[in-house]
Design an enzyme around this catalytic site. Structure first.
Site, PDB file in Angstrom:
ATOM      1  N   TYR A  32       0.867  -1.184   0.000  1.00 45.02           N
ATOM      2  CA  TYR A  32       0.000   0.000   0.000  1.00 45.02           C
ATOM      3  C   TYR A  32       0.903   1.233   0.000  1.00 45.02           C
ATOM      4  O   TYR A  32       0.828   2.116   0.849  1.00 45.02           O
ATOM      5  CB  TYR A  32      -0.963   0.009   1.192  1.00 45.02           C
ATOM      6  CG  TYR A  32      -2.269   0.697   0.850  1.00 45.02           C
ATOM      7  CD1 TYR A  32      -3.177   0.095  -0.026  1.00 45.02           C
ATOM      8  CD2 TYR A  32      -2.584   1.947   1.349  1.00 45.02           C
ATOM      9  CE1 TYR A  32      -4.360   0.731  -0.377  1.00 45.02           C
ATOM     10  CE2 TYR A  32      -3.759   2.588   1.006  1.00 45.02           C
ATOM     11  CZ  TYR A  32      -4.646   1.975   0.143  1.00 45.02           C
ATOM     12  OH  TYR A  32      -5.803   2.609  -0.205  1.00 45.02           O
ATOM     13  N   LEU A  33       1.765   1.238  -0.993  1.00 36.58           N
ATOM     14  CA  LEU A  33       2.919   2.145  -0.992  1.00 36.58           C
ATOM     15  C   LEU A  33       2.524   3.594  -1.252  1.00 36.58           C
ATOM     16  O   LEU A  33       1.582   3.881  -1.992  1.00 36.58           O
ATOM     17  CB  LEU A  33       3.925   1.679  -2.045  1.00 36.58           C
ATOM     18  CG  LEU A  33       4.413   0.230  -1.884  1.00 36.58           C
ATOM     19  CD1 LEU A  33       5.415  -0.122  -2.978  1.00 36.58           C
ATOM     20  CD2 LEU A  33       5.037  -0.003  -0.510  1.00 36.58           C
ATOM     21  N   HIS A  37       7.463   5.396   1.198  1.00 33.89           N
ATOM     22  CA  HIS A  37       8.138   4.189   0.693  1.00 33.89           C
ATOM     23  C   HIS A  37       8.980   4.543  -0.548  1.00 33.89           C
ATOM     24  O   HIS A  37      10.103   4.068  -0.702  1.00 33.89           O
ATOM     25  CB  HIS A  37       7.118   3.122   0.288  1.00 33.89           C
ATOM     26  CG  HIS A  37       6.224   2.651   1.386  1.00 33.89           C
ATOM     27  ND1 HIS A  37       4.897   2.977   1.450  1.00 33.89           N
ATOM     28  CD2 HIS A  37       6.464   1.852   2.460  1.00 33.89           C
ATOM     29  CE1 HIS A  37       4.350   2.396   2.515  1.00 33.89           C
ATOM     30  NE2 HIS A  37       5.269   1.713   3.148  1.00 33.89           N
ATOM     31  N   LYS A 185       3.268  10.508   6.314  1.00 29.90           N
ATOM     32  CA  LYS A 185       2.599   9.560   5.411  1.00 29.90           C
ATOM     33  C   LYS A 185       2.617   8.173   6.034  1.00 29.90           C
ATOM     34  O   LYS A 185       3.630   7.753   6.595  1.00 29.90           O
ATOM     35  CB  LYS A 185       3.291   9.542   4.055  1.00 29.90           C
ATOM     36  CG  LYS A 185       3.069  10.830   3.297  1.00 29.90           C
ATOM     37  CD  LYS A 185       3.352  10.680   1.817  1.00 29.90           C
ATOM     38  CE  LYS A 185       3.216  12.030   1.149  1.00 29.90           C
ATOM     39  NZ  LYS A 185       2.321  12.005  -0.006  1.00 29.90           N
TER      40      LYS A 185
HETATM   41  P1  AMP Z   1       5.638  -0.282   6.157  1.00 27.63           P
HETATM   42  O1  AMP Z   1       5.140  -0.648   4.799  1.00 27.63           O
HETATM   43  O2  AMP Z   1       4.724   0.625   6.918  1.00 27.63           O
HETATM   44  O3  AMP Z   1       6.123  -1.472   6.939  1.00 27.63           O
HETATM   45  O4  AMP Z   1       6.934   0.609   5.928  1.00 27.63           O
HETATM   46  C1  AMP Z   1       8.007   0.129   5.158  1.00 27.63           C
HETATM   47  C2  AMP Z   1       9.170   1.078   5.290  1.00 27.63           C
HETATM   48  O5  AMP Z   1       8.794   2.381   4.838  1.00 27.63           O
HETATM   49  C3  AMP Z   1       9.622   1.233   6.746  1.00 27.63           C
HETATM   50  O6  AMP Z   1      11.053   1.276   6.776  1.00 27.63           O
HETATM   51  C4  AMP Z   1       9.037   2.560   7.135  1.00 27.63           C
HETATM   52  O7  AMP Z   1       9.742   3.226   8.153  1.00 27.63           O
HETATM   53  C5  AMP Z   1       9.106   3.324   5.834  1.00 27.63           C
HETATM   54  N1  AMP Z   1       8.136   4.419   5.837  1.00 27.63           N
HETATM   55  C6  AMP Z   1       6.806   4.336   6.058  1.00 27.63           C
HETATM   56  N2  AMP Z   1       6.244   5.558   6.052  1.00 27.63           N
HETATM   57  C7  AMP Z   1       7.239   6.441   5.836  1.00 27.63           C
HETATM   58  C8  AMP Z   1       7.311   7.872   5.742  1.00 27.63           C
HETATM   59  N3  AMP Z   1       6.243   8.639   5.865  1.00 27.63           N
HETATM   60  N4  AMP Z   1       8.513   8.428   5.510  1.00 27.63           N
HETATM   61  C9  AMP Z   1       9.629   7.655   5.388  1.00 27.63           C
HETATM   62  N5  AMP Z   1       9.634   6.314   5.469  1.00 27.63           N
HETATM   63  C10 AMP Z   1       8.465   5.720   5.694  1.00 27.63           C
END
Ligand code: AMP
Length: 282
Positions: A32-33, A37, A185
């Site tokens: 759900y990028l 991401h 985000k």
């Molecule tokens: P997730 O899909 O939520 O597990 O996130 C995957 C990666 O994306 C993790 O390393 C998160 O810290 C990073 N991430 C999620 N949201 C953000 C954001 N708003 N800014 C920077 N990195 C993010």
């Protein structure tokens, strides 16, 4: 862009790249990028010859009653975004590909670190994160792996795990990407209705308040978290999980702003639990 669902496909492709002398970056995600991401993928493309992004909603990091079943998914959209940002391979396994029915091995940090902050309400969360990230490291064997500062405790825990387990992988932390109005985000922002979306701004507003207090010279961490807390309590739809200042490496509580400090918050907006943070490096 290659889409792989099997571990063996990823191993074969990465081996072929390594044979050519190419470096490989890994971006683990749950899909759900969004642009947060994408910023990790951009950084990986900048620093590595080939980039692997995993899209896997990892069941072992969700406790019963959490949002595993309802976690948002849109793999087609994810692929469009990843392709546009220059990702070379998406690893999108089924749960059965990652976990055998009789799987019984976990990677777990046994210090106080994973019990702080999010660990207080999510006691098995970081064990699941460490286990899946360690499996992804073993599958991809990347040169570098990219994680967001958005999940600051996760980033600190991964750094600890890499050191403790002697993974020869460089961990690259990437800054928080925010909406124009400040909200960090997150895939979970999609759970918010319009009233809650407005109320959720109290997270970033309190983060900016804390940051400003540090900038203005405040060094009493308790005063900073108290001011942030008061601001959040002023929002009727918000319910605080934690507002904490901790050591930036160990995640243990601190009272003075000195050295590396993480100020982190988790707040329920309605039923949705959101996190945000800022770091101070002095
Ligand atoms: P997730 O899909 O939520 O597990 O996130 C995957 C990666 O994306 C993790 O390393 C998160 O810290 C990073 N991430 C999620 N949201 C953000 C954001 N708003 N800014 C920077 N990195 C993010």
């Amino acid at each position: 862009m290659i889409i792989a669902t099997k571990i063996s496909e990823v191993r074969a492709q990465v081996a072929a790249w390594k044979k050519e002398g190419l470096t490989v970056g890994l971006v683990p995600t749950m899909g759900y990028l969004h642009e947060g991401h994408a910023s990790l993928v951009d950084k990986a493309v900048e620093m590595c010859d080939r980039v692997v992004t995993s899209v896997f909603v990892n069941p072992t990091q969700f406790a019963p009653g959490e949002d595993l079943e309802t976690y948002p998914r849109d793999f087609e959209h994810d692929c469009t975004l990843l392709k546009a940002h220059g990702c070379h391979l998406v690893f999108h396994p089924e749960v059965s590909e990652m976990y055998a029915q009789d799987a019984a091995t976990y990677v777990e940090i046994l210090s106080e670190m994973p019990k702080q902050l999010c660990g207080q309400t999510r006691p098995i969360h970081f064990r699941g994160v460490c286990t899946v990230v360690s499996k992804l490291f073993n599958i991809v064997i990347p040169d570098k792996a990219f994680f967001g500062q958005k999940d600051a405790q996760q980033l600190a825990i991964i750094r600890r795990m890499v050191q403790d387990m002697s993974y020869g992988i460089e961990i690259v932390g990437c800054p928080i990407v925010r909406e124009d109005d400040g909200l960090a985000k997150s895939s979970r922002n999609t759970y918010l209705n319009s009233e809650e979306r407005q109320a959720a701004l109290v997270l970033s507003k309190s983060i900016f308040l804390g940051q400003q207090m540090v900038k203005d010279g405040e060094r009493d961490a308790d005063k900073i978290t108290a001011a942030m807390r008061t601001m959040i309590e002023g929002e009727p739809l918000a319910r605080i999980d934690y507002v904490s200042a901790v050591d930036g490496v160990t995640m243990m509580p601190i009272h003075r702003i000195e050295g590396s400090v993480l100020v982190a918050i988790a707040v329920y907006i309605g039923k949705t639990r959101l996190i945000d943070n800022f770091i101070v490096e002095e």
